[in-house]
Design a protein around this motif. Structure first.
Motif, PDB file in Angstrom:
ATOM      1  N   ASN A 149       0.819  -1.214   0.000  1.00  0.00           N
ATOM      2  CA  ASN A 149       0.000   0.000   0.000  1.00  0.00           C
ATOM      3  C   ASN A 149       0.853   1.265   0.000  1.00  0.00           C
ATOM      4  O   ASN A 149       0.505   2.265  -0.637  1.00  0.00           O
ATOM      5  CB  ASN A 149      -0.935  -0.005   1.208  1.00  0.00           C
ATOM      6  CG  ASN A 149      -1.953  -1.133   1.153  1.00  0.00           C
ATOM      7  OD1 ASN A 149      -2.291  -1.623   0.071  1.00  0.00           O
ATOM      8  ND2 ASN A 149      -2.437  -1.550   2.313  1.00  0.00           N
ATOM      9  N   HIS A 151       4.176   1.512  -1.042  1.00  0.00           N
ATOM     10  CA  HIS A 151       5.097   1.590  -2.176  1.00  0.00           C
ATOM     11  C   HIS A 151       4.415   1.322  -3.517  1.00  0.00           C
ATOM     12  O   HIS A 151       5.065   0.886  -4.467  1.00  0.00           O
ATOM     13  CB  HIS A 151       6.249   0.604  -1.973  1.00  0.00           C
ATOM     14  CG  HIS A 151       7.145   0.970  -0.837  1.00  0.00           C
ATOM     15  ND1 HIS A 151       6.831   0.672   0.480  1.00  0.00           N
ATOM     16  CD2 HIS A 151       8.352   1.609  -0.808  1.00  0.00           C
ATOM     17  CE1 HIS A 151       7.795   1.099   1.270  1.00  0.00           C
ATOM     18  NE2 HIS A 151       8.723   1.678   0.525  1.00  0.00           N
ATOM     19  N   LYS A 152       3.121   1.518  -3.590  1.00  0.00           N
ATOM     20  CA  LYS A 152       2.389   1.500  -4.856  1.00  0.00           C
ATOM     21  C   LYS A 152       2.551   0.193  -5.637  1.00  0.00           C
ATOM     22  O   LYS A 152       3.022   0.173  -6.768  1.00  0.00           O
ATOM     23  CB  LYS A 152       2.829   2.671  -5.735  1.00  0.00           C
ATOM     24  CG  LYS A 152       2.557   4.035  -5.105  1.00  0.00           C
ATOM     25  CD  LYS A 152       3.018   5.163  -6.007  1.00  0.00           C
ATOM     26  CE  LYS A 152       2.758   6.511  -5.357  1.00  0.00           C
ATOM     27  NZ  LYS A 152       3.211   7.632  -6.229  1.00  0.00           N
TER      28      LYS A 152
END
Length: 299
Positions: A149, A151-152
């Motif tokens: 969530n 670090h994309k």
């Protein structure tokens, strides 16, 4: 009025069907509730089986054999057969005396703890360390979800259930606990009963007036089941020891290969311990290609 219970094909006498409480049903029946209503005892053990069933996906072949032995030859035999053999142990423990209280005292002296209660504690203690592995995997999954969530979409662990890093030590520790608990309970059983079940036992404990003979019900059958449970416990200990040696050997082999790679590769690249070998190899090749491009650039 017609007695619906007497003609209902789904009604089992002594079981709680919603019209009366379970305590009232048991009071009406002289037989043990486990013999009339098997689900009274089955439900708890089946819940434990469902809870530990997920451990097999993190186990080696030795761990899967261990789980099969525990569920089939220990829990299933314990629920189906052993409890029925020992359900009359105090009722049919007879001493040749009419002295009040002598039979109860002699029974307590010879059976300080019942076999079935000792084996129930053993099964619970032996299976609980496997929950350490499940809890560690769940912790990794939660940690990986938080990392994703933030670090994309990137993952902290390629495979949270892979026995690498701290999970490997947790798994080894659970094996040590399982083998240790089994060995400890076998030692307790040997100290108390010597894995034997005599036909007659002598008792001279107060308030018995003198040394009396006490007779145990179905001693041969109980001795057979005692030896069976001892053998299955020994097999479980052996499986745990084999799995420990297997994991240690695999760990040492990988350490030697990694040490050899460090000596041959100048720029060592740290790999994800939970990733597969192909993934680590691909990452290593990409890193080498990037390092080669930097070296070829003009100063």
């Amino acid at each position: 009025m017609t007695n619906i219970r007497a003609y209902s094909p789904t009604y089992t006498p002594g079981c709680n069907h919603g019209t009366t409480s379970l305590q009232e049903e048991i009071a009406l029946q002289p037989t043990a509730p486990s013999a009339i209503c098997p689900h009274v005892h089955y439900m708890n053990w089946l819940s434990l089986q469902v809870l530990l069933g997920g451990v097999s996906q993190y186990s080696t072949i030795f761990g899967r054999v261990w789980l099969s032995v525990v569920f089939v030859f220990r829990i299933l035999v314990f629920v189906v057969a052993v409890q029925q053999v020992w359900n009359d142990e105090q009722k049919d423990f007879i001493c040749n005396t009419a002295q009040p209280g002598c039979t109860n005292v002699c029974y307590d002296n010879f059976f300080p703890i019942s076999h079935i209660r000792l084996w129930a504690l053993q099964i619970i203690f032996v299976t609980c360390p496997s929950l350490m592995v499940v809890a560690h995997v769940k912790y990794r999954e939660m940690k990986d979800q938080k990392y994703t969530n933030v670090h994309k979409g990137e993952h902290l662990y390629a495979n949270p259930g892979k026995k690498r890093g701290g999970l490997w030590y947790t798994y080894i520790l659970s094996l040590v606990f399982k083998a240790g608990f089994d060995a400890a309970f076998l030692y307790i059983l040997y100290i108390i009963y010597q894995f034997d079940m005599p036909n007659v036992t002598k008792c001279s404990v107060e308030p018995c007036p003198n040394t009396v003979d006490c007779y145990i019900s179905r001693p041969t059958e109980k001795k057979i089941f005692t030896l069976f449970m001892v053998v299955t416990s020994s097999v479980c200990i052996f499986m745990c020891i084999c799995e420990i040696f297997y994991l240690l050997t695999k760990k040492v082999r990988k350490y030697l290969l990694r040490h050899q790679e460090r000596n041959t590769v100048t720029n060592y690249i740290r790999v994800d311990p939970t990733a597969s070998s192909n993934q680590n190899l691909s990452n290593s090749e990409k890193a080498k290609a990037t390092a080669g491009e930097k070296d070829s650039e003009p100063a």
